[in-house]
Design an enzyme around this catalytic site. Structure first.
Site, short mmCIF file in Angstrom:
data_model
loop_
_atom_site.label_atom_id
_atom_site.label_comp_id
_atom_site.label_asym_id
_atom_site.label_seq_id
_atom_site.Cartn_x
_atom_site.Cartn_y
_atom_site.Cartn_z
N SER A 137 0.89 -1.10 -0.09
CA SER A 137 0.42 0.17 0.09
C SER A 137 0.73 1.00 0.19
O SER A 137 2.05 1.43 0.44
CB SER A 137 -0.59 0.11 1.30
OG SER A 137 -1.24 1.15 1.48
N TYR A 152 -0.91 -0.75 10.77
CA TYR A 152 -0.56 -0.51 9.03
C TYR A 152 -0.36 -0.57 8.15
O TYR A 152 0.72 -0.73 7.55
CB TYR A 152 -2.45 -0.46 8.64
CG TYR A 152 -3.15 -0.72 7.29
CD1 TYR A 152 -3.20 -1.50 6.50
CD2 TYR A 152 -2.54 0.56 5.80
CE1 TYR A 152 -3.78 -2.01 5.68
CE2 TYR A 152 -2.56 0.13 4.38
CZ TYR A 152 -3.24 -1.22 4.00
OH TYR A 152 -3.13 -1.53 3.16
P1 NDP Z 1 -10.71 -6.94 2.78
O1 NDP Z 1 -10.43 -6.59 4.44
O2 NDP Z 1 -11.69 -6.35 1.65
O3 NDP Z 1 -10.70 -8.43 3.05
C1 NDP Z 1 -9.13 -8.93 3.39
C2 NDP Z 1 -8.97 -10.35 2.77
O4 NDP Z 1 -8.04 -10.79 4.61
C3 NDP Z 1 -10.03 -10.94 2.82
O5 NDP Z 1 -10.18 -12.26 2.86
C4 NDP Z 1 -9.49 -11.83 5.13
O6 NDP Z 1 -10.34 -12.65 4.33
C5 NDP Z 1 -8.07 -11.55 4.44
N1 NDP Z 1 -7.75 -11.91 5.56
C6 NDP Z 1 -7.77 -11.28 7.04
N2 NDP Z 1 -6.50 -12.51 7.46
C7 NDP Z 1 -6.58 -13.32 7.42
C8 NDP Z 1 -5.64 -14.12 7.57
N3 NDP Z 1 -5.01 -14.36 8.85
N4 NDP Z 1 -5.20 -15.67 6.70
C9 NDP Z 1 -5.84 -15.09 5.70
N5 NDP Z 1 -6.85 -14.10 4.45
C10 NDP Z 1 -6.58 -13.48 6.29
O7 NDP Z 1 -9.24 -6.14 1.77
P2 NDP Z 1 -9.30 -5.33 0.45
O8 NDP Z 1 -9.16 -6.43 -0.38
O9 NDP Z 1 -9.29 -4.60 0.67
O10 NDP Z 1 -7.41 -5.45 0.91
C11 NDP Z 1 -6.71 -6.74 -0.14
C12 NDP Z 1 -4.76 -6.02 -0.42
O11 NDP Z 1 -5.19 -5.08 -1.08
C13 NDP Z 1 -4.57 -6.27 1.60
O12 NDP Z 1 -3.23 -6.37 1.32
C14 NDP Z 1 -5.23 -4.30 1.79
O13 NDP Z 1 -3.94 -4.65 2.79
C15 NDP Z 1 -4.02 -4.15 -0.07
N6 NDP Z 1 -4.59 -2.60 -0.13
C16 NDP Z 1 -5.84 -2.22 0.10
C17 NDP Z 1 -6.78 -0.81 -0.37
C18 NDP Z 1 -7.78 -0.81 -0.79
O14 NDP Z 1 -8.55 0.53 -0.90
N7 NDP Z 1 -8.79 -1.00 -0.37
C19 NDP Z 1 -5.30 -0.04 -0.75
C20 NDP Z 1 -3.99 -0.56 -0.49
C21 NDP Z 1 -3.92 -2.03 -0.14
P3 NDP Z 1 -11.55 -13.25 5.67
O15 NDP Z 1 -12.96 -13.19 5.18
O16 NDP Z 1 -11.01 -14.10 6.23
O17 NDP Z 1 -11.45 -11.67 6.31
#
Ligand code: NDP
Length: 228
Positions: A137, A152
């Site tokens: 990010s 974060y």
């Molecule tokens: P979401 O919160 O929508 O989804 C997060 C995902 O991570 C879910 O599928 C969740 O699964 C999974 N997760 C969390 N903890 C674990 C774990 N211990 N083991 C396996 N899976 C896990 O986030 P986004 O889709 O928005 O983000 C995806 C990536 O993009 C992240 O790395 C985020 O930091 C990055 N990002 C996002 C931005 C944004 O604007 N959205 C901006 C910059 C970076 P579960 O359903 O089980 O909770």
């Protein structure tokens, strides 16, 4: 027997059942890869995988046994996407942050991605064309730390450093390791107003599908370099 390079490449996506991860699974499948959509809950992974026509597995990046079990189960993996992350803690400040909460963020966002990279490194080396994509990010840019979201931000800053280390260590095996920012994307984490998941996932796909002479050890958004 078909030579390995002519078989379908295999991709594993963490956090594949929600947010950007779902779209990454979809786009990798559309690109012709054999995709494993993984999630903490096998039911969640199976529900999404069923809709996309990809494979499903349980994977909790904080659970060593879970990560090692999937790595041992798969015969071949060419692409790993470390998408899973938690807790965009904009309600916290470094000066008085709850360090237990920070530790949980580091445990998932940094050590989880690191654990997955370690477990799947033998597969990526064996591929000869391995691609490891750490979803990072702009919040983790040292050049723009600003204030707030300390758990974060520092988890992503460290993930960027890990990306460079792994790129150096895996370069000789032909594994390209890059950090990618998907941009601000409208998901549970990003909230309303961000760009669609299709755009965020496309930014990640670029690094998954790099040619063998593509970059490694870099930080990118939409295929363009970002400052660290
Ligand atoms: P979401 O919160 O929508 O989804 C997060 C995902 O991570 C879910 O599928 C969740 O699964 C999974 N997760 C969390 N903890 C674990 C774990 N211990 N083991 C396996 N899976 C896990 O986030 P986004 O889709 O928005 O983000 C995806 C990536 O993009 C992240 O790395 C985020 O930091 C990055 N990002 C996002 C931005 C944004 O604007 N959205 C901006 C910059 C970076 P579960 O359903 O089980 O909770």
């Amino acid at each position: 027997m078909v030579p390995m390079s002519q078989e379908r490449r295999v991709a594993v996506v963490t956090g594949g059942a929600r947010g950007i991860g779902v779209e990454v699974c979809r786009q990798l499948s559309d690109a012709g890869l054999d995709v494993w959509c993984t999630a903490r809950s096998l039911d969640d992974a199976e529900a999404v995988a069923g809709q996309l026509g990809v494979r499903a597995a349980a994977l909790d990046v904080t659970d060593r046994a879970s990560v090692e079990a999937l790595a041992a189960r798969l015969a071949r993996v060419d692409v790993v996407v470390n998408d899973a992350a938690i807790d965009y803690d904009t309600d916290q400040r470094a000066v008085d942050a709850d360090l237990d909460r920070v530790q949980r963020a580091l445990s998932t966002n940094l050590l989880g991605a690191w654990r997955v990279a370690q477990a799947f490194a033998p597969h990526l080396r064996a591929s000869g064309h391995g691609r490891l994509v750490n979803v990072s990010s702009a919040a983790g840019q040292i050049s723009g730390m600003g204030s707030g979201a300390p758990g974060y931000r520092l988890s992503k800053l460290a993930l960027n450093g890990l990306t460079q280390l792994l790129a150096g260590e895996l370069r000789a095996a032909g594994v390209l390791v890059n950090a990618v920012c998907p941009g601000w994307v409208a998901t549970d984490m990003g909230g309303a107003g961000g760009r669609p998941v299709t755009d965020g996932a496309r930014s990640i796909l670029w690094a998954c599908l790099l040619p063998d002479d593509g970059p490694t050890g870099g930080f990118f958004r939409d295929g363009r370099p970002l400052p660290w």
